[in-house]
Design a protein around this motif. Sequence first.
Motif, mmCIF file in Angstrom:
data_model
loop_
_atom_site.group_PDB
_atom_site.id
_atom_site.type_symbol
_atom_site.label_atom_id
_atom_site.label_comp_id
_atom_site.label_asym_id
_atom_site.label_seq_id
_atom_site.Cartn_x
_atom_site.Cartn_y
_atom_site.Cartn_z
ATOM 1 N N ALA A 187 0.861 -1.185 0.000
ATOM 2 C CA ALA A 187 0.000 0.000 0.000
ATOM 3 C C ALA A 187 0.891 1.227 0.000
ATOM 4 C CB ALA A 187 -0.915 0.000 1.217
ATOM 5 N N LEU A 188 0.745 2.043 -1.042
ATOM 6 C CA LEU A 188 1.550 3.259 -1.176
ATOM 7 C C LEU A 188 0.639 4.461 -1.320
ATOM 8 C CD1 LEU A 188 2.789 0.948 -3.486
ATOM 9 C CD2 LEU A 188 4.764 2.392 -3.002
ATOM 10 N N ILE B 56 -2.817 0.212 -4.032
ATOM 11 C CA ILE B 56 -2.586 -1.088 -3.398
ATOM 12 C C ILE B 56 -2.307 -2.094 -4.509
ATOM 13 C CG2 ILE B 56 -3.473 -2.830 -1.823
ATOM 14 C CD1 ILE B 56 -5.184 -0.796 -0.519
ATOM 15 N N ILE B 57 -1.143 -2.724 -4.425
ATOM 16 C CA ILE B 57 -0.624 -3.545 -5.513
ATOM 17 C C ILE B 57 -0.274 -4.921 -4.977
ATOM 18 C CG2 ILE B 57 1.116 -3.653 -7.338
ATOM 19 C CD1 ILE B 57 1.753 -0.657 -6.507
ATOM 20 N N SER B 58 -0.688 -5.965 -5.662
ATOM 21 C CA SER B 58 -0.217 -7.310 -5.328
ATOM 22 C C SER B 58 0.725 -7.787 -6.430
ATOM 23 C CB SER B 58 -1.386 -8.282 -5.150
ATOM 24 O OG SER B 58 -2.172 -8.369 -6.322
ATOM 25 N N THR B 59 1.806 -8.436 -6.020
ATOM 26 C CA THR B 59 2.854 -8.831 -6.957
ATOM 27 C C THR B 59 3.283 -10.269 -6.702
ATOM 28 O OG1 THR B 59 4.699 -8.159 -5.533
ATOM 29 C CG2 THR B 59 3.752 -6.467 -6.966
ATOM 30 N N GLU B 60 3.944 -10.817 -7.701
ATOM 31 C CA GLU B 60 4.592 -12.119 -7.569
ATOM 32 C C GLU B 60 5.924 -12.056 -8.300
ATOM 33 O OE1 GLU B 60 3.639 -16.902 -7.919
ATOM 34 O OE2 GLU B 60 2.233 -15.439 -8.742
ATOM 35 N N MET B 61 6.964 -12.616 -7.686
ATOM 36 C CA MET B 61 8.277 -12.589 -8.304
ATOM 37 C C MET B 61 8.327 -13.561 -9.475
ATOM 38 S SD MET B 61 11.307 -11.509 -8.659
ATOM 39 C CE MET B 61 11.578 -10.471 -7.224
ATOM 40 N N SER C 188 -4.128 -4.529 -9.023
ATOM 41 C CA SER C 188 -3.817 -3.172 -8.587
ATOM 42 C C SER C 188 -5.100 -2.376 -8.427
ATOM 43 C CB SER C 188 -2.887 -2.475 -9.587
ATOM 44 O OG SER C 188 -3.456 -2.451 -10.876
ATOM 45 N N PHE C 189 -5.146 -1.600 -7.352
ATOM 46 C CA PHE C 189 -6.304 -0.765 -7.040
ATOM 47 C C PHE C 189 -5.815 0.638 -6.705
ATOM 48 C CE2 PHE C 189 -7.948 -4.935 -6.643
ATOM 49 C CZ PHE C 189 -9.338 -4.881 -6.679
ATOM 50 N N PHE D 113 -6.810 -2.815 2.167
ATOM 51 C CA PHE D 113 -5.575 -3.595 2.244
ATOM 52 C C PHE D 113 -5.877 -5.077 2.450
ATOM 53 C CE2 PHE D 113 -1.940 -5.459 4.397
ATOM 54 C CZ PHE D 113 -0.873 -5.020 3.607
ATOM 55 N N GLU D 114 -6.769 -5.382 3.386
ATOM 56 C CA GLU D 114 -7.074 -6.783 3.685
ATOM 57 C C GLU D 114 -7.710 -7.476 2.481
ATOM 58 O OE1 GLU D 114 -6.294 -8.569 6.360
ATOM 59 O OE2 GLU D 114 -5.224 -6.850 7.183
ATOM 60 N N MET D 115 -8.481 -6.749 1.698
ATOM 61 C CA MET D 115 -9.115 -7.336 0.514
ATOM 62 C C MET D 115 -8.059 -7.868 -0.461
ATOM 63 S SD MET D 115 -11.728 -5.532 -2.189
ATOM 64 C CE MET D 115 -10.457 -4.380 -2.811
ATOM 65 N N LEU D 116 -6.994 -7.096 -0.667
ATOM 66 C CA LEU D 116 -5.977 -7.529 -1.606
ATOM 67 C C LEU D 116 -4.977 -8.475 -0.955
ATOM 68 C CD1 LEU D 116 -5.745 -6.999 -4.562
ATOM 69 C CD2 LEU D 116 -4.089 -5.204 -4.112
#
Length: 246
Positions: free
Chosen positions: A66-67, A99-104, A116-117, A238-241
């Motif tokens: 979260a930024l 709010i961004i979710s990532t995977e390496m 991303s939201f 935040f918890e949603m993502l």
Amino acid sequence: MKIKIEIEDGITSVVEESGPAVNRKVVKINDVIDAFQARSTFTSPLLPGDSGLMKYAKNNRRGVYALVTPPTKTKAFYHDEEDDDTISYNIITPYLLWIISTEMDTDIDKLQMYNSFVYALKGPILTEETPVYRAPFANVYDEGRICWDGVNVQFNQERSLQSIFTQFFSGESNNDLNSNRFDSFTFSDNDSEAFLANHLLIEEDQRLERGEGFDDMNNLYQEILKPQGSPANFKQAFEMLKEDII
């Protein structure tokens, strides 16, 4: 079902017991460690500061971040489909929560973004109960998810996540997802109603050209920002993502 891990004479076994049935499988200890690490998630507290990284959760493969970016003067681009022309506008954004979710992606050693939201804020995040509002821009779905129009967004490392602001505003918006972004207002130079995202771009560009600045745009956002509804606040967003990585 009961699952046990047994190590005997250097041999690691996963034992599944379901009633009288027992299933034993020999595995590599490194595979067991990786499996536990993949499911072990660290979540930070709310971090200090008005902008930048506010909170994150991560395991050894995935992360959610979260930024917050502060009010910023930038250019926004709108593609007028009727005239087939792209127009640039000078605007000042409100506080924005990304709010961004990532995977390496280990093949290319980059963070691959897969969700991303973006939400608007009326000020800095002071607590996790801080309300979130609909981002007043096009290319954002009603729930806050960003439409990248097929763009494959990647980041070299966690530190480069801040570039999401630049990547978002360097793209073109259009009539898609252009409505229901904020409460309607009246154009300052005429009596017509403004209710589409590109109307806000026009209004801000004209006001900035007349010499208005950050305080004036902040007053406009205080008036027109529409509560997101669900999620209602920073914690819920935040918890949603975060569910993406658990």
